[in-house]
Design a protein around this motif. Structure first.
Motif, PDB file in Angstrom:
ATOM      1  N   THR A  84      47.863  24.684  59.005  1.00  0.00           N
ATOM      2  CA  THR A  84      48.587  24.724  57.730  1.00  0.00           C
ATOM      3  C   THR A  84      48.490  23.380  57.011  1.00  0.00           C
ATOM      4  O   THR A  84      48.306  23.330  55.794  1.00  0.00           O
ATOM      5  CB  THR A  84      50.067  25.088  57.994  1.00  0.00           C
ATOM      6  N   LEU A  85      48.596  22.285  57.786  1.00  0.00           N
ATOM      7  CA  LEU A  85      48.483  20.961  57.151  1.00  0.00           C
ATOM      8  C   LEU A  85      47.173  20.858  56.378  1.00  0.00           C
ATOM      9  O   LEU A  85      47.137  20.422  55.226  1.00  0.00           O
ATOM     10  CB  LEU A  85      48.543  19.857  58.219  1.00  0.00           C
ATOM     11  N   ARG A  86      46.075  21.295  57.028  1.00  0.00           N
ATOM     12  CA  ARG A  86      44.772  21.208  56.357  1.00  0.00           C
ATOM     13  C   ARG A  86      44.677  22.184  55.190  1.00  0.00           C
ATOM     14  O   ARG A  86      44.200  21.816  54.120  1.00  0.00           O
ATOM     15  CB  ARG A  86      43.632  21.482  57.355  1.00  0.00           C
ATOM     16  N   SER A  87      45.156  23.408  55.391  1.00  0.00           N
ATOM     17  CA  SER A  87      45.007  24.380  54.294  1.00  0.00           C
ATOM     18  C   SER A  87      45.870  23.997  53.089  1.00  0.00           C
ATOM     19  O   SER A  87      45.583  24.378  51.964  1.00  0.00           O
ATOM     20  CB  SER A  87      45.295  25.805  54.766  1.00  0.00           C
ATOM     21  N   GLU A  88      46.901  23.185  53.351  1.00  0.00           N
ATOM     22  CA  GLU A  88      47.742  22.735  52.231  1.00  0.00           C
ATOM     23  C   GLU A  88      47.252  21.409  51.651  1.00  0.00           C
ATOM     24  O   GLU A  88      47.930  20.794  50.839  1.00  0.00           O
ATOM     25  CB  GLU A  88      49.207  22.595  52.695  1.00  0.00           C
ATOM     26  N   GLY A  89      46.097  20.955  52.129  1.00  0.00           N
ATOM     27  CA  GLY A  89      45.457  19.805  51.487  1.00  0.00           C
ATOM     28  C   GLY A  89      45.717  18.445  52.114  1.00  0.00           C
ATOM     29  O   GLY A  89      45.285  17.423  51.578  1.00  0.00           O
ATOM     30  N   TYR A  90      46.380  18.386  53.270  1.00  0.00           N
ATOM     31  CA  TYR A  90      46.624  17.100  53.910  1.00  0.00           C
ATOM     32  C   TYR A  90      45.309  16.551  54.485  1.00  0.00           C
ATOM     33  O   TYR A  90      44.616  17.230  55.243  1.00  0.00           O
ATOM     34  CB  TYR A  90      47.663  17.265  55.031  1.00  0.00           C
ATOM     35  N   GLN A 148      54.607  22.715  56.454  1.00  0.00           N
ATOM     36  CA  GLN A 148      54.936  22.692  55.022  1.00  0.00           C
ATOM     37  C   GLN A 148      56.037  21.673  54.738  1.00  0.00           C
ATOM     38  O   GLN A 148      55.970  20.940  53.753  1.00  0.00           O
ATOM     39  CB  GLN A 148      55.384  24.093  54.574  1.00  0.00           C
ATOM     40  N   SER A 149      57.026  21.629  55.620  1.00  0.00           N
ATOM     41  CA  SER A 149      58.131  20.674  55.417  1.00  0.00           C
ATOM     42  C   SER A 149      57.634  19.236  55.481  1.00  0.00           C
ATOM     43  O   SER A 149      58.064  18.394  54.702  1.00  0.00           O
ATOM     44  CB  SER A 149      59.207  20.850  56.477  1.00  0.00           C
ATOM     45  N   LEU A 162      54.975  18.171  54.516  1.00  0.00           N
ATOM     46  CA  LEU A 162      54.301  17.872  53.241  1.00  0.00           C
ATOM     47  C   LEU A 162      55.276  18.010  52.057  1.00  0.00           C
ATOM     48  O   LEU A 162      54.841  18.153  50.915  1.00  0.00           O
ATOM     49  CB  LEU A 162      53.111  18.822  53.061  1.00  0.00           C
ATOM     50  N   GLN A 174      57.019  20.466  51.174  1.00  0.00           N
ATOM     51  CA  GLN A 174      57.129  21.793  50.561  1.00  0.00           C
ATOM     52  C   GLN A 174      58.256  22.496  51.303  1.00  0.00           C
ATOM     53  O   GLN A 174      58.101  22.825  52.471  1.00  0.00           O
ATOM     54  CB  GLN A 174      55.846  22.599  50.750  1.00  0.00           C
ATOM     55  N   VAL A 227      54.025  26.868  60.986  1.00  0.00           N
ATOM     56  CA  VAL A 227      53.643  26.861  59.568  1.00  0.00           C
ATOM     57  C   VAL A 227      54.741  26.185  58.731  1.00  0.00           C
ATOM     58  O   VAL A 227      54.467  25.303  57.908  1.00  0.00           O
ATOM     59  CB  VAL A 227      53.388  28.314  59.070  1.00  0.00           C
TER      60      VAL A 227
END
Ligand SMILES: Cc1cc2nc3c(=O)[nH]c(=O)nc-3n(C[C@H](O)[C@H](O)[C@H](O)COP(=O)(O)OP(=O)(O)OC[C@H]3O[C@@H](n4cnc5c(N)ncnc54)[C@H](O)[C@@H]3O)c2cc1C
Length: 407
Positions: free
Chosen positions: A19-25, A305-306, A308, A310, A301
């Motif tokens: 999730t970190l990668r898919s959210e752009g981290y 998100q948290s 990051l 979100q 997940v």
């Protein structure tokens, strides 16, 4: 933020990293896991693997290429021994010190061994990881008769798998019913009947059990309630005696804990830079650790998100499944507060029953469904939308439940 560290390399960990990668981290992700293996599915260990239907190689949660793309620094087998929250670093048993900006604790749980000495017996086994599974595999071909201590999910799955392999199985449970912590009396009765129909001996209310290793072939004697006339000898004894939550590093570092690590709905602990997910985290609304595959995935997940910033709250209805013989048993919701609920049973063919628990407003609070994935999918929607449901239509096998609409 450039350094995220994850402790534990299991299901919650890999979902967090993905999730970190898919959210752009784009910063560093270091995952520290204390097993030789990482990122694999545990549920098949007590089912398809024990039945010899799949091997350990096929348990990977994601293909190697996908994991490689995540660009994770994976340290294994390495154990995190402490967290220095002031200096934002973790310490390992390999004398490494790893700095973090954000930390995720995803350390899961391990098999609980009620008496330390039992784990020193050669023919006493438990099952949490691939190493345990290999140990069982090595022994199982020489086993005619097994004693299983604990009539919870893992004990019952192992009972089903081994009885299918023509091993004589006896389950010893200290409660007066099976899976007492996670299902209702009616479902316990259903499970008891299911296992007895398959020739498994179930012994309930075994309040006090003793194990000792005999000199003959190192077989194991199981004695119930200190009764010398109540001793049976087994080739192998399996301990399905619950889980120990791996919360020690959280306790040591002064994070708020009780039976597990206390988190809010964003998987944040009492330290704003530290998160927890999976078996080790206490469900924010239910107040206990939900030890299930889907909980580990979803919390992984949400924690990512948290981290990051979100803020997406964890609001999944607890869901878990178990496979025993030809029955896929799915459980939705928690039996924790269904005291005043009405039970409605929708009988199915070949005992594929569904147990619905409706509250006073006829809203579904808890469901146990046997071989009925369709109903579980519908019920997830009913629970989320809080639809009242007419008990009569649930009972009526000729009524198509797809027709249920909000009132
Ligand atoms: C045999 C078996 C069958 C199951 N069947 C089902 C099922 O049918 N349905 C279902 O819903 N669920 C099932 N589960 C439960 C499900 O697999 C777990 O809930 C899920 O794996 C939890 O994921 P997690 O990431 O929280 O922890 P895990 O997957 O356990 O990963 C945690 C990892 O952290 C490591 N670790 C612990 N402490 C440290 C430390 N200090 N440093 C470094 N690493 C550490 C652990 O060794 C482990 O590798 C089953 C579990 C088992 C064991």
């Amino acid at each position: 933020m450039n350094q995220i560290v994850v402790v534990g390399a299991g299901q919650a960990a890999i979902w967090a990293a993905k999730t970190l990668r898919s959210e752009g981290y784009e910063g560093n992700i270091t995952i520290v896991g204390d097993e030789n293996d990482a990122f694999y599915e545990r549920p098949p260990l007590s089912k398809q693997v024990l039945l010899g239907e799949v091997d350990h190689e096929s348990l990977k949660i994601f293909k190697d290429e996908i994991v490689a793309e995540l660009n994770i620094e994976l340290l294994k087998p390495v154990k995190v021994t402490n967290i220095d929250r002031q200096n934002k670093t973790v310490y390992t048993n390999t004398d490494q010190t790893i700095a973090y900006d954000k930390l995720l604790i995803a350390t899961g749980s391990k098999a609980k061994i009620p008496v330390k000495e039992w784990s020193s017996y050669d023919n006493v086994v438990s099952l949490r990881n691939i190493e345990d599974s290999l140990r069982i595999e090595e022994k199982i071909n020489k086993v005619d008769k097994i004693g299983i201590i604990g009539g919870g999910w893992i004990g019952l799955e192992v009972a089903a798998s081994l009885s299918k392999r023509n091993i004589e199985v006896t389950v010893y449970e200290m409660n007066d019913r099976l899976c007492a912590r996670s299902v209702t009396q009616e479902v316990s009765d259903y499970l008891l009947k299911l296992h007895e129909q398959h020739g498994v001996h179930i012994r309930l209310s075994c309040k006090h059990l003793d194990l000792n290793q005999s000199d003959v072939n190192q077989s194991i004697n199981v004695q119930v309630d200190n009764d010398v006339n109540n001793i049976v000898t087994y080739d192998l004894v399996f301990l399905g005696t619950g889980a120990h939550i791996n919360k020690e590093i959280a306790e040591l570092s002064g994070l708020e804990t009780s039976d597990g690590i206390i988190v809010d709905e964003y998987c944040q602990t009492s330290d704003p830079d530290i998160y927890a997910a999976g078996d080790v985290a206490i469900h924010p609304n239910l107040g206990f650790c939900i030890q299930s595959w889907s909980n580990a995935q979803h919390q992984g997940v949400v924690a990512a998100q948290s981290m990051l910033d979100q803020k997406v709250a964890y609001e999944e209805t607890p869901w878990l499944w178990s496979d025993q013989y030809d029955k896929n048993i799915q459980i939705l919701g928690s039996p924790a507060d269904i005291d005043n609920c009405q039970l409605v049973i929708r009988a199915g063919e070949s005992n594929d029953d569904c147990f619905f628990y409706l509250d006073r407003e006829k809203k579904l609070r808890y469901l146990v469904a046997v071989n009925n994935n369709k109903i579980v999918k519908m019920a997830k929607r009913w629970i989320k939308a809080e639809w009242p449901i007419d008990p009569e239509v649930l009972k009526d096998q000729s009524f198509n439940l797809m027709k249920i609409k909000p009132k």
